[in-house]
Design a protein around this motif. Structure first.
Motif, PDB file in Angstrom:
ATOM      1  N   PRO A 206       0.803  -1.215   0.000  1.00  0.00           N
ATOM      2  CA  PRO A 206       0.000   0.000   0.000  1.00  0.00           C
ATOM      3  C   PRO A 206       0.840   1.271   0.000  1.00  0.00           C
ATOM      4  O   PRO A 206       0.515   2.249  -0.638  1.00  0.00           O
ATOM      5  N   ARG A 207       1.981   1.245   0.748  1.00  0.00           N
ATOM      6  CA  ARG A 207       2.831   2.420   0.765  1.00  0.00           C
ATOM      7  C   ARG A 207       3.460   2.635  -0.596  1.00  0.00           C
ATOM      8  O   ARG A 207       3.557   3.751  -1.081  1.00  0.00           O
ATOM      9  N   ASP A 208       3.910   1.544  -1.237  1.00  0.00           N
ATOM     10  CA  ASP A 208       4.490   1.648  -2.576  1.00  0.00           C
ATOM     11  C   ASP A 208       3.449   2.157  -3.557  1.00  0.00           C
ATOM     12  O   ASP A 208       3.742   2.973  -4.425  1.00  0.00           O
ATOM     13  N   GLY A 209       2.223   1.646  -3.422  1.00  0.00           N
ATOM     14  CA  GLY A 209       1.152   2.081  -4.311  1.00  0.00           C
ATOM     15  C   GLY A 209       0.839   3.557  -4.143  1.00  0.00           C
ATOM     16  O   GLY A 209       0.650   4.276  -5.125  1.00  0.00           O
ATOM     17  N   ALA A 210       0.819   4.025  -2.907  1.00  0.00           N
ATOM     18  CA  ALA A 210       0.555   5.438  -2.647  1.00  0.00           C
ATOM     19  C   ALA A 210       1.669   6.299  -3.217  1.00  0.00           C
ATOM     20  O   ALA A 210       1.424   7.376  -3.769  1.00  0.00           O
ATOM     21  N   SER A 211       2.908   5.832  -3.093  1.00  0.00           N
ATOM     22  CA  SER A 211       4.050   6.575  -3.623  1.00  0.00           C
ATOM     23  C   SER A 211       3.978   6.656  -5.152  1.00  0.00           C
ATOM     24  O   SER A 211       4.228   7.707  -5.742  1.00  0.00           O
ATOM     25  N   THR A 212       3.620   5.536  -5.786  1.00  0.00           N
ATOM     26  CA  THR A 212       3.506   5.527  -7.249  1.00  0.00           C
ATOM     27  C   THR A 212       2.391   6.447  -7.705  1.00  0.00           C
ATOM     28  O   THR A 212       2.553   7.218  -8.660  1.00  0.00           O
ATOM     29  N   ARG A 213       1.263   6.405  -7.027  1.00  0.00           N
ATOM     30  CA  ARG A 213       0.151   7.279  -7.393  1.00  0.00           C
ATOM     31  C   ARG A 213       0.553   8.753  -7.259  1.00  0.00           C
ATOM     32  O   ARG A 213       0.233   9.573  -8.114  1.00  0.00           O
ATOM     33  N   ALA A 214       1.267   9.076  -6.191  1.00  0.00           N
ATOM     34  CA  ALA A 214       1.716  10.461  -5.996  1.00  0.00           C
ATOM     35  C   ALA A 214       2.656  10.891  -7.116  1.00  0.00           C
ATOM     36  O   ALA A 214       2.578  12.028  -7.600  1.00  0.00           O
ATOM     37  N   ARG A 215       3.541   9.989  -7.548  1.00  0.00           N
ATOM     38  CA  ARG A 215       4.457  10.322  -8.649  1.00  0.00           C
ATOM     39  C   ARG A 215       3.686  10.488  -9.955  1.00  0.00           C
ATOM     40  O   ARG A 215       3.997  11.373 -10.753  1.00  0.00           O
ATOM     41  N   ILE A 216       2.693   9.649 -10.174  1.00  0.00           N
ATOM     42  CA  ILE A 216       1.853   9.782 -11.373  1.00  0.00           C
ATOM     43  C   ILE A 216       1.188  11.152 -11.391  1.00  0.00           C
ATOM     44  O   ILE A 216       1.199  11.861 -12.406  1.00  0.00           O
ATOM     45  N   GLU A 217       0.600  11.531 -10.263  1.00  0.00           N
ATOM     46  CA  GLU A 217      -0.097  12.817 -10.189  1.00  0.00           C
ATOM     47  C   GLU A 217       0.869  13.976 -10.390  1.00  0.00           C
ATOM     48  O   GLU A 217       0.555  14.957 -11.085  1.00  0.00           O
ATOM     49  N   ARG A 218       2.048  13.888  -9.787  1.00  0.00           N
ATOM     50  CA  ARG A 218       3.033  14.962  -9.895  1.00  0.00           C
ATOM     51  C   ARG A 218       3.509  15.127 -11.343  1.00  0.00           C
ATOM     52  O   ARG A 218       3.564  16.245 -11.873  1.00  0.00           O
ATOM     53  N   GLU A 219       3.856  14.025 -11.986  1.00  0.00           N
ATOM     54  CA  GLU A 219       4.375  14.105 -13.354  1.00  0.00           C
ATOM     55  C   GLU A 219       3.267  14.469 -14.347  1.00  0.00           C
ATOM     56  O   GLU A 219       3.497  15.212 -15.301  1.00  0.00           O
ATOM     57  N   ALA A 220       2.073  13.942 -14.120  1.00  0.00           N
ATOM     58  CA  ALA A 220       0.952  14.283 -14.999  1.00  0.00           C
ATOM     59  C   ALA A 220       0.640  15.768 -14.914  1.00  0.00           C
ATOM     60  O   ALA A 220       0.392  16.427 -15.935  1.00  0.00           O
ATOM     61  N   LEU A 221       0.658  16.310 -13.705  1.00  0.00           N
ATOM     62  CA  LEU A 221       0.401  17.744 -13.536  1.00  0.00           C
ATOM     63  C   LEU A 221       1.426  18.564 -14.298  1.00  0.00           C
ATOM     64  O   LEU A 221       1.073  19.527 -15.003  1.00  0.00           O
ATOM     65  N   ARG A 222       2.688  18.195 -14.191  1.00  0.00           N
ATOM     66  CA  ARG A 222       3.741  18.921 -14.899  1.00  0.00           C
ATOM     67  C   ARG A 222       3.532  18.851 -16.415  1.00  0.00           C
ATOM     68  O   ARG A 222       3.628  19.877 -17.115  1.00  0.00           O
ATOM     69  N   LEU A 223       3.218  17.678 -16.907  1.00  0.00           N
ATOM     70  CA  LEU A 223       3.023  17.509 -18.350  1.00  0.00           C
ATOM     71  C   LEU A 223       1.756  18.204 -18.835  1.00  0.00           C
ATOM     72  O   LEU A 223       1.750  18.853 -19.884  1.00  0.00           O
ATOM     73  N   PHE A 224       0.677  18.075 -18.083  1.00  0.00           N
ATOM     74  CA  PHE A 224      -0.573  18.733 -18.475  1.00  0.00           C
ATOM     75  C   PHE A 224      -0.407  20.248 -18.506  1.00  0.00           C
ATOM     76  O   PHE A 224      -0.978  20.931 -19.356  1.00  0.00           O
ATOM     77  N   ALA A 225       0.359  20.785 -17.543  1.00  0.00           N
ATOM     78  CA  ALA A 225       0.553  22.234 -17.484  1.00  0.00           C
ATOM     79  C   ALA A 225       1.368  22.732 -18.673  1.00  0.00           C
ATOM     80  O   ALA A 225       1.114  23.819 -19.192  1.00  0.00           O
ATOM     81  N   SER A 226       2.334  21.942 -19.117  1.00  0.00           N
ATOM     82  CA  SER A 226       3.215  22.394 -20.202  1.00  0.00           C
ATOM     83  C   SER A 226       2.711  22.022 -21.589  1.00  0.00           C
ATOM     84  O   SER A 226       2.889  22.778 -22.542  1.00  0.00           O
ATOM     85  N   ARG A 227       2.042  20.855 -21.709  1.00  0.00           N
ATOM     86  CA  ARG A 227       1.615  20.375 -23.023  1.00  0.00           C
ATOM     87  C   ARG A 227       0.100  20.374 -23.217  1.00  0.00           C
ATOM     88  O   ARG A 227      -0.378  20.215 -24.339  1.00  0.00           O
ATOM     89  N   GLY A 228      -0.646  20.476 -22.127  1.00  0.00           N
ATOM     90  CA  GLY A 228      -2.087  20.310 -22.182  1.00  0.00           C
ATOM     91  C   GLY A 228      -2.457  18.847 -22.054  1.00  0.00           C
ATOM     92  O   GLY A 228      -1.625  17.958 -22.305  1.00  0.00           O
ATOM     93  N   VAL A 229      -3.683  18.582 -21.678  1.00  0.00           N
ATOM     94  CA  VAL A 229      -4.137  17.198 -21.530  1.00  0.00           C
ATOM     95  C   VAL A 229      -4.143  16.499 -22.887  1.00  0.00           C
ATOM     96  O   VAL A 229      -3.696  15.356 -23.011  1.00  0.00           O
ATOM     97  N   GLU A 230      -4.635  17.190 -23.894  1.00  0.00           N
ATOM     98  CA  GLU A 230      -4.703  16.581 -25.231  1.00  0.00           C
ATOM     99  C   GLU A 230      -3.318  16.285 -25.786  1.00  0.00           C
ATOM    100  O   GLU A 230      -3.135  15.325 -26.535  1.00  0.00           O
ATOM    101  N   GLY A 231      -2.341  17.104 -25.429  1.00  0.00           N
ATOM    102  CA  GLY A 231      -0.987  16.912 -25.955  1.00  0.00           C
ATOM    103  C   GLY A 231      -0.143  15.949 -25.160  1.00  0.00           C
ATOM    104  O   GLY A 231       1.044  15.771 -25.443  1.00  0.00           O
ATOM    105  N   THR A 232      -0.732  15.322 -24.148  1.00  0.00           N
ATOM    106  CA  THR A 232      -0.014  14.379 -23.292  1.00  0.00           C
ATOM    107  C   THR A 232      -0.621  12.999 -23.431  1.00  0.00           C
ATOM    108  O   THR A 232      -1.847  12.844 -23.387  1.00  0.00           O
ATOM    109  N   SER A 233       0.210  11.995 -23.600  1.00  0.00           N
ATOM    110  CA  SER A 233      -0.280  10.619 -23.709  1.00  0.00           C
ATOM    111  C   SER A 233      -0.003   9.855 -22.429  1.00  0.00           C
ATOM    112  O   SER A 233       0.805  10.265 -21.593  1.00  0.00           O
ATOM    113  N   ILE A 234      -0.697   8.741 -22.280  1.00  0.00           N
ATOM    114  CA  ILE A 234      -0.428   7.851 -21.150  1.00  0.00           C
ATOM    115  C   ILE A 234       1.034   7.427 -21.156  1.00  0.00           C
ATOM    116  O   ILE A 234       1.681   7.363 -20.110  1.00  0.00           O
ATOM    117  N   LYS A 235       1.575   7.159 -22.343  1.00  0.00           N
ATOM    118  CA  LYS A 235       2.977   6.744 -22.434  1.00  0.00           C
ATOM    119  C   LYS A 235       3.905   7.857 -21.962  1.00  0.00           C
ATOM    120  O   LYS A 235       4.923   7.587 -21.319  1.00  0.00           O
TER     121      LYS A 235
END
Length: 201
Positions: free
Chosen positions: A10-39
């Motif tokens: 659970p701790r590893d899962g929470a850490s991974t989710r936090a990293r996903i949110e952090r990196e997604a926020l950075r990418l969405f802010a710079s590229r937009g949601v449409e310009g960002t892929s899951i990959k």
């Protein structure tokens, strides 16, 4: 005593989710949601696509979760300012300082929320809504006779525009210096709008 795999996961899962949110926020802010892929997101996090899907079914769900969390946090901070019992001018100055500080200190959050609000606002309840929090402050000021009566949603929207439109210009490089350097001018503009007797909506 060592932790079992079941306790560690659970701790590893929470850490991974936090990293996903952090990196997604950075990418969405710079590229937009449409310009960002899951990959793009999984590569930035350093996990396989399948690992990301264990936390979110789609990038749209990531965007919605991020918007809800950050927009709700801003609304709560606005509500907290409204509860401080400040003089009206001080309340508006504090609200402008809050938004300018958010832009300067958390630019990815500000850019993401500002540029993606139209896609997500319909999912946001009033109790975590920035505009609703501002409306409550405006309505209280109207009841106290500090500003003219009028449609509080319209008045709030007009006042908010004095901060958000300069923020848009700042995002696209048309304003120099930190947003805080413009806070006084924006506060004065917001007060002029709020106190205009002709605003009715």
């Amino acid at each position: 005593m060592t932790s079992s795999p079941a306790q560690v996961r659970p701790r590893d899962g929470a850490s991974t989710r936090a990293r996903i949110e952090r990196e997604a926020l950075r990418l969405f802010a710079s590229r937009g949601v449409e310009g960002t892929s899951i990959k793009d997101i999984s590569h930035a996090v350093g996990v396989a696509d399948a690992a990301l899907y264990r936390h979110f079914p789609s990038k749209e769900e990531i965007a919605r979760a991020l918007f809800s969390a950050h927009y709700g946090s801003i609304a709560a901070r606005i509500e907290a300012i409204g509860r401080q019992g400040l003089a009206f001018e001080e309340t508006i100055a504090a609200l402008v300082d809050l938004l300018c500080g958010l832009f300067d200190d958390e630019p990815d959050v500000f850019a993401f929320v500002l540029l993606n609000q139209h896609a997500h606002l319909r999912f946001v309840p009033d109790e975590t809504n920035v505009v609703a929090a501002l409306r409550d402050i405006v309505m209280a000021a109207q009841i106290r006779g500090e500003i003219a009566s009028g449609d509080p949603d319209f008045v709030s929207a007009m006042a908010l525009g004095t901060v958000l439109q300069p923020a848009v210009f700042k995002l696209y490089g048309r304003l120099k210096g930190p947003m805080r350097s413009h806070a006084r001018a924006m506060t004065q503009a917001a007060l002029l709008v709020l106190r205009a007797p002709s605003i009715r909506g």
